[in-house]
Write a protein that holds these residues in place. Structure first.
Motif, PDB file in Angstrom:
ATOM      1  N   LEU A  61       0.806  -1.221   0.000  1.00  0.00           N
ATOM      2  CA  LEU A  61       0.000   0.000   0.000  1.00  0.00           C
ATOM      3  C   LEU A  61       0.841   1.273   0.000  1.00  0.00           C
ATOM      4  CD1 LEU A  61      -2.881  -0.925   2.490  1.00  0.00           C
ATOM      5  CD2 LEU A  61      -2.786  -1.236  -0.001  1.00  0.00           C
ATOM      6  N   GLU A  62       2.157   1.141   0.061  1.00  0.00           N
ATOM      7  CA  GLU A  62       3.032   2.311   0.021  1.00  0.00           C
ATOM      8  C   GLU A  62       3.022   2.914  -1.377  1.00  0.00           C
ATOM      9  OE1 GLU A  62       6.980   1.589   1.389  1.00  0.00           O
ATOM     10  OE2 GLU A  62       6.312   1.026   3.385  1.00  0.00           O
ATOM     11  N   GLY A  63       3.231   4.213  -1.449  1.00  0.00           N
ATOM     12  CA  GLY A  63       3.316   4.867  -2.745  1.00  0.00           C
ATOM     13  C   GLY A  63       2.319   5.994  -2.880  1.00  0.00           C
ATOM     14  N   PRO A  64       2.185   6.515  -4.099  1.00  0.00           N
ATOM     15  CA  PRO A  64       1.386   7.718  -4.315  1.00  0.00           C
ATOM     16  C   PRO A  64      -0.131   7.499  -4.352  1.00  0.00           C
ATOM     17  CG  PRO A  64       2.303   6.970  -6.386  1.00  0.00           C
ATOM     18  CD  PRO A  64       2.874   6.086  -5.307  1.00  0.00           C
ATOM     19  N   ASP A  65      -0.596   6.264  -4.501  1.00  0.00           N
ATOM     20  CA  ASP A  65      -2.038   6.030  -4.591  1.00  0.00           C
ATOM     21  C   ASP A  65      -2.738   6.351  -3.276  1.00  0.00           C
ATOM     22  OD1 ASP A  65      -2.239   5.207  -7.268  1.00  0.00           O
ATOM     23  OD2 ASP A  65      -1.703   3.151  -6.757  1.00  0.00           O
ATOM     24  N   THR A  66      -4.012   6.730  -3.371  1.00  0.00           N
ATOM     25  CA  THR A  66      -4.857   6.980  -2.208  1.00  0.00           C
ATOM     26  C   THR A  66      -5.692   5.727  -1.972  1.00  0.00           C
ATOM     27  OG1 THR A  66      -4.966   9.313  -2.781  1.00  0.00           O
ATOM     28  CG2 THR A  66      -6.595   8.509  -1.206  1.00  0.00           C
ATOM     29  N   TRP A  67      -5.211   4.852  -1.122  1.00  0.00           N
ATOM     30  CA  TRP A  67      -5.875   3.570  -0.877  1.00  0.00           C
ATOM     31  C   TRP A  67      -7.089   3.748   0.020  1.00  0.00           C
ATOM     32  CZ3 TRP A  67      -4.670  -0.760  -3.490  1.00  0.00           C
ATOM     33  CH2 TRP A  67      -3.464  -0.754  -4.205  1.00  0.00           C
ATOM     34  N   ARG A  68      -8.145   2.997  -0.287  1.00  0.00           N
ATOM     35  CA  ARG A  68      -9.386   3.004   0.500  1.00  0.00           C
ATOM     36  C   ARG A  68      -9.675   1.572   0.919  1.00  0.00           C
ATOM     37  NH1 ARG A  68     -13.033   6.431  -3.807  1.00  0.00           N
ATOM     38  NH2 ARG A  68     -11.492   8.048  -4.119  1.00  0.00           N
ATOM     39  N   GLU A  69     -10.058   1.413   2.167  1.00  0.00           N
ATOM     40  CA  GLU A  69     -10.448   0.074   2.607  1.00  0.00           C
ATOM     41  C   GLU A  69     -11.932  -0.130   2.313  1.00  0.00           C
ATOM     42  OE1 GLU A  69     -10.189  -3.047   6.299  1.00  0.00           O
ATOM     43  OE2 GLU A  69      -9.319  -1.053   6.538  1.00  0.00           O
ATOM     44  N   LEU A  70     -12.246  -1.240   1.688  1.00  0.00           N
ATOM     45  CA  LEU A  70     -13.621  -1.600   1.376  1.00  0.00           C
ATOM     46  C   LEU A  70     -14.091  -2.654   2.366  1.00  0.00           C
ATOM     47  CD1 LEU A  70     -13.256  -1.927  -2.502  1.00  0.00           C
ATOM     48  CD2 LEU A  70     -13.973   0.061  -1.187  1.00  0.00           C
ATOM     49  N   SER A  71     -15.382  -2.690   2.637  1.00  0.00           N
ATOM     50  CA  SER A  71     -15.934  -3.666   3.575  1.00  0.00           C
ATOM     51  C   SER A  71     -15.943  -5.054   2.945  1.00  0.00           C
ATOM     52  CB  SER A  71     -17.371  -3.300   3.948  1.00  0.00           C
ATOM     53  OG  SER A  71     -17.398  -2.055   4.578  1.00  0.00           O
ATOM     54  N   PRO A  72     -15.468  -6.066   3.670  1.00  0.00           N
ATOM     55  CA  PRO A  72     -15.548  -7.424   3.132  1.00  0.00           C
ATOM     56  C   PRO A  72     -16.985  -7.933   3.167  1.00  0.00           C
ATOM     57  CG  PRO A  72     -14.668  -7.488   5.334  1.00  0.00           C
ATOM     58  CD  PRO A  72     -14.829  -6.027   4.965  1.00  0.00           C
ATOM     59  N   ARG A  73     -17.292  -8.864   2.284  1.00  0.00           N
ATOM     60  CA  ARG A  73     -18.619  -9.475   2.263  1.00  0.00           C
ATOM     61  C   ARG A  73     -18.760 -10.371   3.493  1.00  0.00           C
ATOM     62  NH1 ARG A  73     -21.248 -11.869  -2.937  1.00  0.00           N
ATOM     63  NH2 ARG A  73     -19.861 -10.247  -3.649  1.00  0.00           N
ATOM     64  N   PRO A  74     -19.875 -10.281   4.222  1.00  0.00           N
ATOM     65  CA  PRO A  74     -20.068 -11.145   5.378  1.00  0.00           C
ATOM     66  C   PRO A  74     -20.057 -12.618   4.953  1.00  0.00           C
ATOM     67  CG  PRO A  74     -21.720  -9.409   5.312  1.00  0.00           C
ATOM     68  CD  PRO A  74     -20.970  -9.350   4.021  1.00  0.00           C
ATOM     69  N   PRO A  75     -19.666 -13.545   5.841  1.00  0.00           N
ATOM     70  CA  PRO A  75     -19.572 -14.964   5.487  1.00  0.00           C
ATOM     71  C   PRO A  75     -20.844 -15.527   4.852  1.00  0.00           C
ATOM     72  CG  PRO A  75     -18.649 -14.606   7.650  1.00  0.00           C
ATOM     73  CD  PRO A  75     -19.249 -13.291   7.213  1.00  0.00           C
ATOM     74  N   GLY A  76     -22.020 -15.068   5.264  1.00  0.00           N
ATOM     75  CA  GLY A  76     -23.277 -15.570   4.697  1.00  0.00           C
ATOM     76  C   GLY A  76     -23.767 -14.765   3.518  1.00  0.00           C
ATOM     77  N   GLY A  77     -22.982 -13.794   3.053  1.00  0.00           N
ATOM     78  CA  GLY A  77     -23.404 -12.921   1.972  1.00  0.00           C
ATOM     79  C   GLY A  77     -24.176 -11.738   2.517  1.00  0.00           C
TER      80      GLY A  77
END
Length: 82
Positions: A61-77
């Motif tokens: 994740l190092e570097g010039p990009d602006t990283w965003r964390e996305l929510s993972p899908r719950p185990p049951g969808g």
């Protein structure tokens, strides 16, 4: 395999998009670095501990990009809204 975390560089398009995924399968941790969206090319890293996997994620994740964390899908969808 369960996805624990997902980061996206915030860019659209096959040439610009980058994703990093953190997943666990039993006692093994997996990091996927993907370039080009769902149809893109991936590089995989496997680790024995979450600490080692998180260190790889931090490096990716190092570097010039602006990283965003996305929510993972719950185990049951995703449950439908009521």
């Amino acid at each position: 395999m369960e996805q624990r975390r997902h980061w996206w560089n915030g860019k659209w398009g096959r040439l610009a998009r980058r994703d990093v995924f953190l997943r666990v399968d039993g006692d093994r941790w997996h990091v996927e670095q993907r370039a080009g969206g769902a149809e893109g090319v991936s590089r995989f890293y496997e680790h024995a501990s979450v600490e080692e996997a998180e260190e790889t994620v931090r490096a990716l994740l190092e570097g010039p990009d602006t990283w965003r964390e996305l929510s993972p899908r719950p185990p049951g969808g995703w449950a439908p809204s009521v």
